[in-house]
Scaffold this motif. Structure first.
Motif, PDB file in Angstrom:
ATOM      1  N   LEU A  51      -7.347  -6.275   1.818  1.00  0.00           N
ATOM      2  CA  LEU A  51      -8.210  -5.231   1.779  1.00  0.00           C
ATOM      3  C   LEU A  51      -7.153  -3.635   1.396  1.00  0.00           C
ATOM      4  CD1 LEU A  51     -11.102  -5.426   4.082  1.00  0.00           C
ATOM      5  CD2 LEU A  51     -11.075  -5.803   1.705  1.00  0.00           C
ATOM      6  N   ILE A  52      -6.307  -3.681   2.186  1.00  0.00           N
ATOM      7  CA  ILE A  52      -5.422  -2.531   1.898  1.00  0.00           C
ATOM      8  C   ILE A  52      -4.795  -2.379   0.771  1.00  0.00           C
ATOM      9  CG2 ILE A  52      -3.642  -1.141   2.999  1.00  0.00           C
ATOM     10  CD1 ILE A  52      -4.239  -2.141   5.759  1.00  0.00           C
ATOM     11  N   SER A  53      -4.156  -3.636   0.188  1.00  0.00           N
ATOM     12  CA  SER A  53      -3.569  -3.839  -0.838  1.00  0.00           C
ATOM     13  C   SER A  53      -4.568  -3.555  -1.936  1.00  0.00           C
ATOM     14  CB  SER A  53      -3.173  -5.190  -1.172  1.00  0.00           C
ATOM     15  OG  SER A  53      -2.101  -5.788  -0.322  1.00  0.00           O
ATOM     16  N   ARG A  54      -5.935  -3.865  -1.961  1.00  0.00           N
ATOM     17  CA  ARG A  54      -6.786  -3.550  -3.210  1.00  0.00           C
ATOM     18  C   ARG A  54      -6.957  -2.103  -3.063  1.00  0.00           C
ATOM     19  NH1 ARG A  54     -11.773  -7.910  -2.621  1.00  0.00           N
ATOM     20  NH2 ARG A  54     -10.495  -9.712  -3.335  1.00  0.00           N
ATOM     21  N   ALA A  55      -6.868  -1.525  -2.077  1.00  0.00           N
ATOM     22  CA  ALA A  55      -7.228   0.103  -2.075  1.00  0.00           C
ATOM     23  C   ALA A  55      -6.089   0.679  -2.786  1.00  0.00           C
ATOM     24  CB  ALA A  55      -7.361   0.578  -0.675  1.00  0.00           C
ATOM     25  N   GLY A  56      -4.680   0.206  -2.268  1.00  0.00           N
ATOM     26  CA  GLY A  56      -3.631   0.818  -3.189  1.00  0.00           C
ATOM     27  C   GLY A  56      -3.593   0.493  -4.662  1.00  0.00           C
ATOM     28  N   VAL A  57      -4.046  -0.796  -5.229  1.00  0.00           N
ATOM     29  CA  VAL A  57      -4.185  -1.103  -6.510  1.00  0.00           C
ATOM     30  C   VAL A  57      -4.931  -0.150  -7.325  1.00  0.00           C
ATOM     31  CG1 VAL A  57      -4.845  -2.925  -8.121  1.00  0.00           C
ATOM     32  CG2 VAL A  57      -3.037  -3.631  -6.178  1.00  0.00           C
ATOM     33  N   LEU A  58      -6.034  -0.006  -6.730  1.00  0.00           N
ATOM     34  CA  LEU A  58      -7.345   0.845  -7.077  1.00  0.00           C
ATOM     35  C   LEU A  58      -6.663   2.434  -7.297  1.00  0.00           C
ATOM     36  CD1 LEU A  58     -10.399   1.141  -8.203  1.00  0.00           C
ATOM     37  CD2 LEU A  58     -10.980   1.540  -5.728  1.00  0.00           C
ATOM     38  N   GLY A  59      -6.175   2.812  -6.196  1.00  0.00           N
ATOM     39  CA  GLY A  59      -5.679   4.219  -6.125  1.00  0.00           C
ATOM     40  C   GLY A  59      -4.767   4.492  -7.233  1.00  0.00           C
ATOM     41  N   ASN A  60      -3.794   3.365  -7.624  1.00  0.00           N
ATOM     42  CA  ASN A  60      -3.058   3.433  -8.813  1.00  0.00           C
ATOM     43  C   ASN A  60      -3.652   3.405 -10.100  1.00  0.00           C
ATOM     44  OD1 ASN A  60      -0.415   4.004  -7.792  1.00  0.00           O
ATOM     45  ND2 ASN A  60       0.626   2.194  -8.544  1.00  0.00           N
TER      46      ASN A  60
END
Length: 176
Positions: A51-60
């Motif tokens: 979930l946290i990885s998805r948030a970081g990818v989406l942020g980028n």
């Protein structure tokens, strides 16, 4: 809250001051401290890291999109002491040659991780290359920082010296 902070730090122009590295480390410690008989902690850890990885990818992706939309507007403006068109041209050349490594390594450098995708979008970095290195870099960053906290979180010395460890993480990641 953790997902929002990671998203904001990696994708929003104003998120450069947020504490991503130390937050991921402390998140790993918090997950380790939920261990109890019958609790599926490895599945819980994997769930949160995804979930946290998805948030970081989406942020980028948001940062790249913002850079892509604003880059053309900046090129129409005359040069000033803050912005010069030649710098964007140089950034374009850099991102064509070493953009993948820049996006990947930027994940491990505070402040840089906020601006690298924005500049990548402004410099019109190849989108497929950006996607690939964005995902690889984010997963490597989130998994390494969270796993470090998870693995060290059960050590009594780490528990009693958490404030010092967080300060050291902030210093080590900000020094470069």
């Amino acid at each position: 809250l953790v997902m929002f902070i990671i998203f904001a730090e990696t994708g929003l122009f104003v998120g450069f001051f947020l504490p991503g590295d130390s937050l991921l480390f402390v998140t790993g410690i918090a997950i380790a401290n939920t261990m109890s008989p019958g609790n599926n902690t490895p599945a819980n850890l994997a769930y949160w890291m995804v979930l946290i990885s998805r948030a970081g990818v989406l942020g980028n992706f948001v940062g790249y999109w913002f850079g892509k939309k604003s880059g053309h507007l900046l090129m129409k403006r005359p040069d000033s002491w803050i912005f010069k068109k030649k710098h964007l041209t140089q950034a374009h050349d850099f991102y064509e040659k070493k953009g993948g490594a820049a996006i990947l390594l930027a994940r491990f450098l505070p402040i840089v991780r906020t601006f690298a995708p924005i500049v990548g979008g402004m410099a019109e970095m190849n989108y497929k290359k950006f996607v690939r290195y964005n995902i690889i870099g984010c997963v490597a960053w989130v998994f390494s920082m969270t796993m470090a906290g998870f693995l060290l979180g059960e050590i009594p010395w780490v528990k009693t010296n958490l404030e010092k460890i967080v300060i050291i993480i902030i210093f080590v990641t900000t020094a470069p």
